[in-house]
Scaffold this motif. Sequence first.
Motif, short mmCIF file in Angstrom:
data_model
loop_
_atom_site.label_atom_id
_atom_site.label_comp_id
_atom_site.label_asym_id
_atom_site.label_seq_id
_atom_site.Cartn_x
_atom_site.Cartn_y
_atom_site.Cartn_z
N PRO A 134 -100.71 -9.50 18.37
CA PRO A 134 -100.14 -9.00 19.29
C PRO A 134 -100.64 -9.09 20.83
CG PRO A 134 -100.42 -7.68 17.61
CD PRO A 134 -101.12 -8.79 17.38
N PRO A 135 -99.88 -8.96 21.94
CA PRO A 135 -100.25 -9.18 23.31
C PRO A 135 -101.83 -8.31 23.65
CG PRO A 135 -98.00 -8.22 23.20
CD PRO A 135 -98.57 -8.77 21.90
N ASP A 136 -101.43 -6.72 23.20
CA ASP A 136 -102.45 -6.06 23.72
C ASP A 136 -103.80 -6.16 22.94
OD1 ASP A 136 -101.31 -5.24 21.28
OD2 ASP A 136 -101.74 -3.17 21.73
N GLN A 137 -103.82 -7.03 21.89
CA GLN A 137 -104.85 -7.24 20.76
C GLN A 137 -105.58 -8.55 21.45
OE1 GLN A 137 -104.40 -6.77 16.74
NE2 GLN A 137 -103.23 -4.76 17.03
N VAL A 138 -104.71 -9.54 21.79
CA VAL A 138 -105.11 -10.77 22.19
C VAL A 138 -105.89 -10.89 23.36
CG1 VAL A 138 -103.25 -11.94 22.95
CG2 VAL A 138 -104.81 -13.13 21.68
N GLY A 139 -105.35 -10.21 24.26
CA GLY A 139 -105.61 -9.85 25.79
C GLY A 139 -104.76 -10.33 26.56
N LEU A 140 -103.66 -10.75 26.21
CA LEU A 140 -102.49 -11.14 27.04
C LEU A 140 -102.04 -9.90 28.20
CD1 LEU A 140 -100.30 -13.36 27.62
CD2 LEU A 140 -98.83 -12.41 26.26
N SER A 141 -101.87 -8.71 27.51
CA SER A 141 -101.50 -7.55 28.15
C SER A 141 -102.40 -7.39 29.53
CB SER A 141 -101.57 -6.39 27.60
OG SER A 141 -100.64 -6.50 26.45
N GLU A 142 -103.61 -7.43 29.32
CA GLU A 142 -104.68 -7.23 30.61
C GLU A 142 -104.61 -8.50 31.48
OE1 GLU A 142 -108.17 -7.52 33.00
OE2 GLU A 142 -107.67 -8.89 31.27
N LEU A 143 -104.32 -9.66 30.94
CA LEU A 143 -104.65 -10.88 31.83
C LEU A 143 -103.59 -10.95 32.72
CD1 LEU A 143 -106.85 -13.16 32.15
CD2 LEU A 143 -105.32 -14.46 30.61
N VAL A 144 -102.33 -11.11 32.12
CA VAL A 144 -101.24 -11.18 32.98
C VAL A 144 -100.80 -10.51 34.27
CG1 VAL A 144 -98.51 -11.52 32.80
CG2 VAL A 144 -99.82 -12.42 30.89
N PRO A 145 -100.88 -9.25 34.09
CA PRO A 145 -100.76 -8.69 35.19
C PRO A 145 -101.91 -8.71 36.29
CG PRO A 145 -100.70 -6.87 33.54
CD PRO A 145 -101.05 -8.29 32.94
N ARG A 146 -103.09 -9.19 35.90
CA ARG A 146 -104.08 -9.44 36.86
C ARG A 146 -103.84 -10.83 37.61
NH1 ARG A 146 -109.22 -11.67 35.40
NH2 ARG A 146 -108.93 -11.03 33.17
N LEU A 147 -103.44 -11.78 36.70
CA LEU A 147 -103.28 -13.34 37.45
C LEU A 147 -101.83 -13.23 37.95
CD1 LEU A 147 -104.72 -15.25 34.31
CD2 LEU A 147 -105.69 -14.77 36.47
N ASP A 148 -100.90 -12.64 37.61
CA ASP A 148 -99.67 -12.29 38.15
C ASP A 148 -99.01 -14.13 38.10
OD1 ASP A 148 -97.29 -11.35 39.25
OD2 ASP A 148 -97.98 -11.70 41.19
#
Length: 235
Positions: A15-29
């Motif tokens: 899942p995106p929240d468990q793999v790190g996607l949810s945190e990384l995407v908004p930060r990198l935009d």
Amino acid sequence: MASLTVLTWNLQGRPPDQVGLSELVPRLDPDLIFLQEADASALAAEPALVDWMRHSYADPRAGTWPGMAILSRLPLHDASTQEPTSGVWDRPRVLVASVAHSSGELLAVCVHAKAPLPVPFLHATARNRQLAALGKWLAQRTAGGRRIVAAGDFNAVSCRMDGLVDAAAAIQRRRPTWRPFGAPWLPAMLRLDRVFVSPSITPIAVRVACGASWSDHCPVMATFQLDGTEAMDQR
């Protein structure tokens, strides 16, 4: 001069929240996100990805379970899955979409080639045939004037696409992107994930963020400069 930021990542089905996607995407935009082994329903349910899911295309049949996806801040059109048309492809492994960029249209191509398993040097034939077929398909479109961004898990430590530029190699930023299991503290060992672009798209920066990933693959982020609009041709 216009710019483009791309993220490609094999999520290992997590899942995106468990793999790190949810945190990384908004930060990198990023402007474009290419995902492999990604669950479309989990992506759609993640609040942090709302801005990218408005323009998105996913197919649960593509690549390895649970599927593949292209997410975008920019409008997409003519998105589709390239269906297998010969014995080269064991299943759909390529997603394509036209991207409405301020500098002109781009063709986004998300790739997940077959893994050479169980023994890579004995079982690489199918993957090699897929990469050769993909390279020929991309070269035809590049020759026709299409600007292309092709990214994903190519499952090969040595990989070229005729007529396209390997972004990391172009700026001497080759870094491993895969490790035996997903743990942020474990360094990557092999470079399997890449971003290829047309020669008119200039790589500026490439980063591999293994410390942000709970997948066996690390996210690869690339930034480009784009200049001018190239002619459109058939897909």
